[in-house]
Enzyme design. Structure first.
Site, PDB file in Angstrom:
ATOM      1  N   LYS A  35       0.853  -1.204   0.000  1.00 32.82           N
ATOM      2  CA  LYS A  35       0.000   0.000   0.000  1.00 32.82           C
ATOM      3  C   LYS A  35       0.886   1.250   0.000  1.00 32.82           C
ATOM      4  O   LYS A  35       2.100   1.162   0.258  1.00 32.82           O
ATOM      5  CB  LYS A  35      -0.921  -0.025   1.223  1.00 32.82           C
ATOM      6  CG  LYS A  35      -0.205   0.015   2.559  1.00 32.82           C
ATOM      7  CD  LYS A  35      -1.191  -0.032   3.709  1.00 32.82           C
ATOM      8  CE  LYS A  35      -0.462  -0.055   5.042  1.00 32.82           C
ATOM      9  NZ  LYS A  35      -1.348   0.229   6.175  1.00 32.82           N
ATOM     10  N   ARG A 129      -9.493   0.166  15.077  1.00 35.07           N
ATOM     11  CA  ARG A 129      -9.491   1.072  13.924  1.00 35.07           C
ATOM     12  C   ARG A 129     -10.613   0.609  12.992  1.00 35.07           C
ATOM     13  O   ARG A 129     -11.613   1.291  12.876  1.00 35.07           O
ATOM     14  CB  ARG A 129      -8.120   1.050  13.234  1.00 35.07           C
ATOM     15  CG  ARG A 129      -8.006   1.973  12.035  1.00 35.07           C
ATOM     16  CD  ARG A 129      -6.592   2.031  11.479  1.00 35.07           C
ATOM     17  NE  ARG A 129      -6.088   0.723  11.034  1.00 35.07           N
ATOM     18  CZ  ARG A 129      -4.900   0.553  10.437  1.00 35.07           C
ATOM     19  NH1 ARG A 129      -4.103   1.592  10.238  1.00 35.07           N
ATOM     20  NH2 ARG A 129      -4.510  -0.651  10.058  1.00 35.07           N
ATOM     21  N   TYR A 252      14.804  30.931   5.203  1.00 34.55           N
ATOM     22  CA  TYR A 252      13.656  31.547   5.895  1.00 34.55           C
ATOM     23  C   TYR A 252      13.836  31.538   7.403  1.00 34.55           C
ATOM     24  O   TYR A 252      14.368  30.569   7.974  1.00 34.55           O
ATOM     25  CB  TYR A 252      12.380  30.755   5.597  1.00 34.55           C
ATOM     26  CG  TYR A 252      11.839  30.902   4.204  1.00 34.55           C
ATOM     27  CD1 TYR A 252      11.575  32.137   3.635  1.00 34.55           C
ATOM     28  CD2 TYR A 252      11.573  29.757   3.461  1.00 34.55           C
ATOM     29  CE1 TYR A 252      11.056  32.244   2.361  1.00 34.55           C
ATOM     30  CE2 TYR A 252      11.043  29.847   2.181  1.00 34.55           C
ATOM     31  CZ  TYR A 252      10.796  31.098   1.634  1.00 34.55           C
ATOM     32  OH  TYR A 252      10.286  31.188   0.370  1.00 34.55           O
TER      33      TYR A 252
HETATM   34  C1  LIG Z   1      -3.776  -4.280   8.284  1.00 32.42           C
HETATM   35  C2  LIG Z   1      -2.310  -4.240   8.090  1.00 32.42           C
HETATM   36  N1  LIG Z   1      -1.612  -5.380   8.013  1.00 32.42           N
HETATM   37  C3  LIG Z   1      -0.277  -5.393   7.852  1.00 32.42           C
HETATM   38  C4  LIG Z   1       0.430  -4.211   7.770  1.00 32.42           C
HETATM   39  C5  LIG Z   1       1.942  -4.267   7.625  1.00 32.42           C
HETATM   40  O1  LIG Z   1       2.541  -3.767   8.781  1.00 32.42           O
HETATM   41  P1  LIG Z   1       4.133  -3.636   8.867  1.00 32.42           P
HETATM   42  O2  LIG Z   1       4.497  -2.582   7.868  1.00 32.42           O
HETATM   43  O3  LIG Z   1       4.402  -3.210  10.260  1.00 32.42           O
HETATM   44  O4  LIG Z   1       4.696  -4.951   8.522  1.00 32.42           O
HETATM   45  C6  LIG Z   1      -0.240  -3.008   7.852  1.00 32.42           C
HETATM   46  C7  LIG Z   1       0.507  -1.765   7.790  1.00 32.42           C
HETATM   47  O5  LIG Z   1       0.213  -0.774   8.352  1.00 32.42           O
HETATM   48  C8  LIG Z   1      -1.658  -3.019   8.017  1.00 32.42           C
HETATM   49  O6  LIG Z   1      -2.355  -1.890   8.090  1.00 32.42           O
END
Ligand SMILES: Cc1ncc(COP(=O)(O)O)c(C=O)c1O
Length: 358
Positions: A35, A129, A252
């Site tokens: 992602k 969440r 700045y």
């Molecule tokens: C639902 C979920 N699973 C897995 C992961 C992977 O986590 P990590 O990057 O700590 O391995 C994430 C990342 O935020 C997540 O939101």
């Protein structure tokens, strides 16, 4: 390329990390989380490199991210980590994404597509969440069972503090086991990077690994347990050189006075690229294998670097994340200096920065 600023992404390091993670979690399946443009590393190249190196599937946060991968020819399973709105169910079907479900309206919307879906049911065991709360699991399961086009492929949950609180994490594992024992799903998955490395009992049928893929550690405790290589190097070049007298205050806000007559070099990268203003007083840059402090405020497109008595010319390489000579700046160092985590550092390297794959 006109602006000499780019992120080098070493796909060999991605492959190394995926291989190491796969070995660690074996015989669990490895789901590589790509992602947010693969945490800033580039979703399509990373997904392909990870799948080539042995990842079994990939995961994304958004339908749009899954569609991008499909359009680029990724044909492995793509797990959606959250429910989109019910109106997106047809897109989930069209792009052949594996949906996560935790509400009845989304289950019904998936069924209304008329397509077959193998769904992953997400239970909230304490992250709070998204996910079905334990008291809603039975209703969700029944809603699923009522839909002939939907099959339950997995139950899963997500840890909130696997990197810092073993007691809470074990509580999440226990609660998950208690809930799942009533259903006997074919697959379960719980672990992110910290969960997979620190809690062998959480590895189960599959692990969802993001951060470790990129060679970063979620906490110091994981560092001794698996060999990971950072895959991103952020590079820019000197575009302007000045010699300024002691007492001058570049950039700045005039926040810092030069202690002695100094050379100050300018580089074309700024907070609009992810080089956060929070690094103004703490950040550093590597030039010619030496580490230098910033000379003043980070601006939107440029930074100024105090190289003291040293001489560096226009075109000299500057490393902002990664190694140069014997020196190295890590994403963790940035994170500490700017009050965040390495996840945010790498995923904030913006779209103005081209990625170069090696
Ligand atoms: C639902 C979920 N699973 C897995 C992961 C992977 O986590 P990590 O990057 O700590 O391995 C994430 C990342 O935020 C997540 O939101």
């Amino acid at each position: 390329m006109v602006r000499p600023t780019y992120a080098e992404i070493d796909l060999g390091s991605i492959a190394h990390n995926v291989t190491a993670l796969k070995e660690l979690v074996d015989p669990s399946q490895l789901c590589t989380v790509v992602k947010a443009d693969a945490y800033g590393h580039g979703d399509v190249p990373v997904a392909n490199a990870a799948l080539d190196a042995g990842a079994d599937l990939v995961a994304v946060a958004l339908v749009e991210e899954g569609a991008r991968l499909r359009e680029a020819g990724v044909d492995a399973p793509i797990l959606l980590l959250s429910e989109p709105g019910p109106e997106a169910a047809f897109d989930v079907a069209e792009w052949d994404l594996t949906p996560t479900v935790y509400t009845v309206p989304f289950v019904e919307a998936l069924a209304a597509t008329g397509k077959r879906h193998h769904v992953h049911l997400k239970v909230d065991t304490g992250m709070h969440r998204v996910g079905a709360s334990p008291d809603r699991v039975e209703a969700l399961f029944s809603a699923l069972r009522a839909q002939p086009g939907l099959s339950l492929a997995a139950f899963w949950t997500h840890f909130s503090v696997a990197d810092e609180d073993p007691v809470y994490t074990k509580g999440q594992i226990d609660l998950f086991d208690q809930i799942v024992s009533a259903y006997d799903p074919p697959v379960t998955h719980l672990a992110n990077t910290a969960g997979a490395v620190l809690f062998p009992e959480a590895r189960r049928d599959m692990c969802r690994i993001g951060l470790g893929t990129y060679g970063l550690h979620p906490c110091p405790e994981t560092a001794g347990l698996i060999d990971l290589r950072p895959a991103m190097r952020l590079v820019t070049h000197v575009t302007h050189v000045q010699r300024l007298p002691a007492g001058e205050r570049p950039s700045y806000g005039r926040v810092r006075a030069l202690e002695v007559d100094s050379h100050v070099v300018t580089a074309p990268v700024g907070y609009a690229d992810g080089f956060t203003r929070a690094l103004t007083r703490t950040g550093s840059a590597l030039i010619g294998g030496r580490r230098y402090p910033l000379a003043g405020m980070v601006t939107m497109d440029q930074i100024v670097i105090d190289v003291g008595a040293d001489e560096h010319g226009v075109g000299d390489e500057i490393v902002l994340i990664g190694a140069q000579g014997d020196e190295e700046i890590t994403a963790d160092e940035w994170a500490e200096q700017s009050g965040t985590i390495s996840y945010e550092v790498v995923s904030s390297i913006g779209p103005r920065i081209p990625r170069r794959y090696t």
